[in-house]
Design a protein around this motif. Structure first.
Motif, short mmCIF file in Angstrom:
data_model
loop_
_atom_site.label_atom_id
_atom_site.label_comp_id
_atom_site.label_asym_id
_atom_site.label_seq_id
_atom_site.Cartn_x
_atom_site.Cartn_y
_atom_site.Cartn_z
N MET A 37 -45.85 11.31 -21.98
CA MET A 37 -44.44 11.24 -22.30
C MET A 37 -43.71 10.84 -21.03
O MET A 37 -44.02 11.32 -19.94
N GLU A 39 -39.68 10.06 -19.52
CA GLU A 39 -38.23 10.08 -19.73
C GLU A 39 -37.53 9.40 -18.56
O GLU A 39 -37.85 9.65 -17.40
N LYS A 44 -36.44 8.53 -24.01
CA LYS A 44 -37.67 9.32 -24.06
C LYS A 44 -38.73 8.57 -24.88
O LYS A 44 -38.47 8.18 -26.02
N VAL A 46 -43.08 8.19 -25.88
CA VAL A 46 -44.44 8.73 -25.91
C VAL A 46 -45.42 7.58 -26.07
O VAL A 46 -45.21 6.68 -26.90
N ALA A 75 -38.34 5.43 -33.34
CA ALA A 75 -38.00 6.39 -34.38
C ALA A 75 -36.64 6.03 -34.97
O ALA A 75 -35.74 5.54 -34.27
N SER A 78 -33.76 7.49 -33.12
CA SER A 78 -33.76 7.30 -31.67
C SER A 78 -32.45 6.79 -31.12
O SER A 78 -32.15 6.93 -29.93
N HIS A 122 -44.12 4.80 -28.68
CA HIS A 122 -43.11 5.21 -29.66
C HIS A 122 -41.88 5.74 -28.94
O HIS A 122 -41.97 6.67 -28.13
N LEU A 124 -38.74 7.85 -28.86
CA LEU A 124 -38.15 8.98 -29.55
C LEU A 124 -36.63 9.02 -29.38
O LEU A 124 -35.91 9.46 -30.28
N GLN A 125 -36.17 8.56 -28.24
CA GLN A 125 -34.74 8.57 -27.96
C GLN A 125 -34.43 7.38 -27.05
O GLN A 125 -35.11 7.18 -26.04
#
Length: 241
Positions: A37, A39, A44, A46, A75, A78, A122, A124-125
């Motif tokens: 992960m 950031e 963020k 992964v 996502a 996200s 992927h 996420l944010q």
């Protein structure tokens, strides 16, 4: 809109040459051969790596080198845009290609012929700098999987707004319409593996923005080396060596 105040502060309180806070963790996906992960501020990502393993589609098999495949996805939650994006859209395909080509530069592909490595990234944010975060996450995931590499690849962006070079753009800055550069380097080999720029700049300005991005990449490299060193120490402790 003013992106740098008279006090030389950006909208999020950083100085023009200051990066967002970075944080990383290895081994976040239990069933992957390697994962991480990463950031960068509020962005963020992964990444998970599977392989090297047997080539699933024999028609894609490479005799002399490992086949590297990459899939980039975001996502639905996200970003602030809640519209569902179809899988395999043009932007995702383009970023998947960029990440794959960037990672192929560092992987010692000739050591693993007749096999394949799959990299899944992927988001996420998302708050700007997603490509750089993806590359940094993929680098850590490859290292976690024990994939032999010439050098790690690290990435950072820099831009030019209000006649000021800015390091590590967030989403508001990235969406302002100014020029920005996404850079990927292998720091020990002093080699550029990725360079993308979406607007024209004068030669002097390009050099300043590029140098700022290079410094950002080197800062990320120092942090990633610390993470890998700490991970190695933990593994040695668990094994009692």
């Amino acid at each position: 809109m003013e992106f740098v105040s008279p006090e030389d502060l950006r909208l999020d309180g950083r100085r023009p040459t200051e990066m967002r806070q970075i944080r990383a963790e290895i081994g976040v996906v239990a069933k992957a051969d390697g994962s991480a992960m990463f950031e960068m501020g509020n962005t963020k990502v992964v990444a998970a790596v599977y392989g090297p393993r047997e080539v699933q589609n024999r028609s894609q098999q490479l005799n002399a080198n490992v086949l590297v495949r990459c899939e980039y996805t975001m996502a639905n939650f996200s970003t602030g845009d809640r519209m569902r994006k179809p899988k395999g859209d043009r932007r995702s395909t383009e970023i998947s290609l960029v990440i794959r080509q960037t990672m192929e530069e560092c992987i010692l592909t000739n050591l693993m012929p007749w096999s394949q490595i799959d990299i899944f990234v992927h988001v996420l944010q998302a708050d700007g700098g997603t490509r750089s975060a993806c590359i940094n996450a993929a680098t850590l995931a490859l290292a976690d999987a024990g994939i032999p590499m010439r050098d790690i690849v690290t990435s950072c962006s820099a831009g030019y707004l209000n006649s000021t070079p800015l390091l590590d753009l967030n989403y508001i800055e990235d969406s302002a319409g100014g020029a920005d550069v996404t850079l990927g380097i292998m720091p020990k080999l002093d080699k550029v593996t990725l360079l993308q720029m979406d607007a024209k700049l004068s030669l002097d300005t390009v050099e300043n923005v590029m140098q700022l991005a290079i410094e950002g990449c080197k800062a990320v490299a120092d942090y990633i080396r610390e993470i890998l060193l700490e991970n190695t120490k933990q593994l040695q402790y668990r094994r009692g060596t």
